[in-house]
Design a protein around this motif. Sequence first.
Motif, mmCIF file in Angstrom:
data_model
loop_
_atom_site.group_PDB
_atom_site.id
_atom_site.type_symbol
_atom_site.label_atom_id
_atom_site.label_comp_id
_atom_site.label_asym_id
_atom_site.label_seq_id
_atom_site.Cartn_x
_atom_site.Cartn_y
_atom_site.Cartn_z
ATOM 1 N N GLU A 53 24.761 36.941 61.294
ATOM 2 C CA GLU A 53 23.759 36.686 60.257
ATOM 3 C C GLU A 53 22.351 37.084 60.698
ATOM 4 O O GLU A 53 21.371 36.382 60.445
ATOM 5 C CB GLU A 53 23.802 35.226 59.818
ATOM 6 N N HIS A 65 27.517 20.939 71.750
ATOM 7 C CA HIS A 65 27.403 19.910 70.721
ATOM 8 C C HIS A 65 27.623 18.571 71.401
ATOM 9 O O HIS A 65 28.559 18.405 72.179
ATOM 10 C CB HIS A 65 28.446 20.096 69.610
ATOM 11 N N SER A 93 30.780 28.715 62.717
ATOM 12 C CA SER A 93 31.499 27.712 61.923
ATOM 13 C C SER A 93 32.973 27.606 62.303
ATOM 14 O O SER A 93 33.470 26.496 62.520
ATOM 15 C CB SER A 93 31.332 27.989 60.434
ATOM 16 N N ASN A 105 29.395 23.348 59.126
ATOM 17 C CA ASN A 105 28.390 24.399 59.222
ATOM 18 C C ASN A 105 28.081 24.573 60.705
ATOM 19 O O ASN A 105 27.403 23.745 61.313
ATOM 20 C CB ASN A 105 27.128 24.006 58.449
ATOM 21 N N TRP A 107 26.111 26.528 62.220
ATOM 22 C CA TRP A 107 24.689 26.702 62.538
ATOM 23 C C TRP A 107 24.010 25.354 62.765
ATOM 24 O O TRP A 107 23.027 25.268 63.496
ATOM 25 C CB TRP A 107 23.993 27.494 61.439
ATOM 26 N N LEU A 108 24.525 24.316 62.131
ATOM 27 C CA LEU A 108 23.980 22.965 62.339
ATOM 28 C C LEU A 108 24.730 22.221 63.443
ATOM 29 O O LEU A 108 24.182 21.331 64.087
ATOM 30 C CB LEU A 108 24.035 22.168 61.039
ATOM 31 N N ALA A 121 18.910 23.329 67.391
ATOM 32 C CA ALA A 121 20.033 23.713 66.520
ATOM 33 C C ALA A 121 20.039 25.240 66.357
ATOM 34 O O ALA A 121 18.985 25.860 66.217
ATOM 35 C CB ALA A 121 19.916 23.036 65.170
ATOM 36 N N ALA A 122 21.222 25.837 66.390
ATOM 37 C CA ALA A 122 21.335 27.281 66.209
ATOM 38 C C ALA A 122 20.689 27.700 64.895
ATOM 39 O O ALA A 122 20.143 28.796 64.787
ATOM 40 C CB ALA A 122 22.792 27.698 66.252
ATOM 41 N N ASP A 123 20.709 26.818 63.896
ATOM 42 C CA ASP A 123 20.123 27.105 62.590
ATOM 43 C C ASP A 123 18.638 27.462 62.689
ATOM 44 O O ASP A 123 18.132 28.255 61.898
ATOM 45 C CB ASP A 123 20.321 25.912 61.667
ATOM 46 N N THR A 124 17.932 26.910 63.660
ATOM 47 C CA THR A 124 16.494 27.210 63.784
ATOM 48 C C THR A 124 16.266 28.670 64.144
ATOM 49 O O THR A 124 15.207 29.210 63.859
ATOM 50 C CB THR A 124 15.811 26.309 64.849
ATOM 51 N N ARG A 126 17.786 31.183 62.785
ATOM 52 C CA ARG A 126 17.836 31.981 61.552
ATOM 53 C C ARG A 126 16.530 31.930 60.803
ATOM 54 O O ARG A 126 16.244 32.782 59.993
ATOM 55 C CB ARG A 126 18.945 31.463 60.620
ATOM 56 N N LYS A 127 15.714 30.937 61.058
ATOM 57 C CA LYS A 127 14.492 30.737 60.289
ATOM 58 C C LYS A 127 13.278 31.399 60.921
ATOM 59 O O LYS A 127 12.190 31.264 60.430
ATOM 60 C CB LYS A 127 14.244 29.235 60.113
#
Length: 128
Positions: A53, A65, A93, A105, A107-108, A121-124, A126-127
């Motif tokens: 992504e 985790h 995922s 999810n 990413w979270l 968090a891996a999600d950060t 992407r932002k």
Amino acid sequence: MPMIDVDFETFKEITRRRPNEHVSEGDVVKAALGLVSVPLEAAVPSGEFWESEGVKFALGTRLEHRFRDGRIVHATVTARGIEVNGAIYSGLSPAGASITNHSINGWLFWFVRGADGRLVAADTLRKR
């Protein structure tokens, strides 16, 4: 090679400070004692990535985790995907779902070490 005994809490902290699989426990101790001047992150081979992504993860990046009950699970970024317990998954995922046995999810779910050593968090990623 000489060995030293450490208590479990010390071992967990040394392991937590390893940014990736290319950094040994001894490298972490040397860095903590100021015996090396190269940052631990420099141990990652440059230019080798796995992408998801639009986010490039250096090969060998360690994901983790931490469950509320204190359990910690790890995964490693490889050229083919995310490795968990010897199996390779196509993304964050599916790798997380292999741990939880239900859809999540990734990413979270997964966290990575930032340059400052803190888990994010891996999600950060992407932002940015």
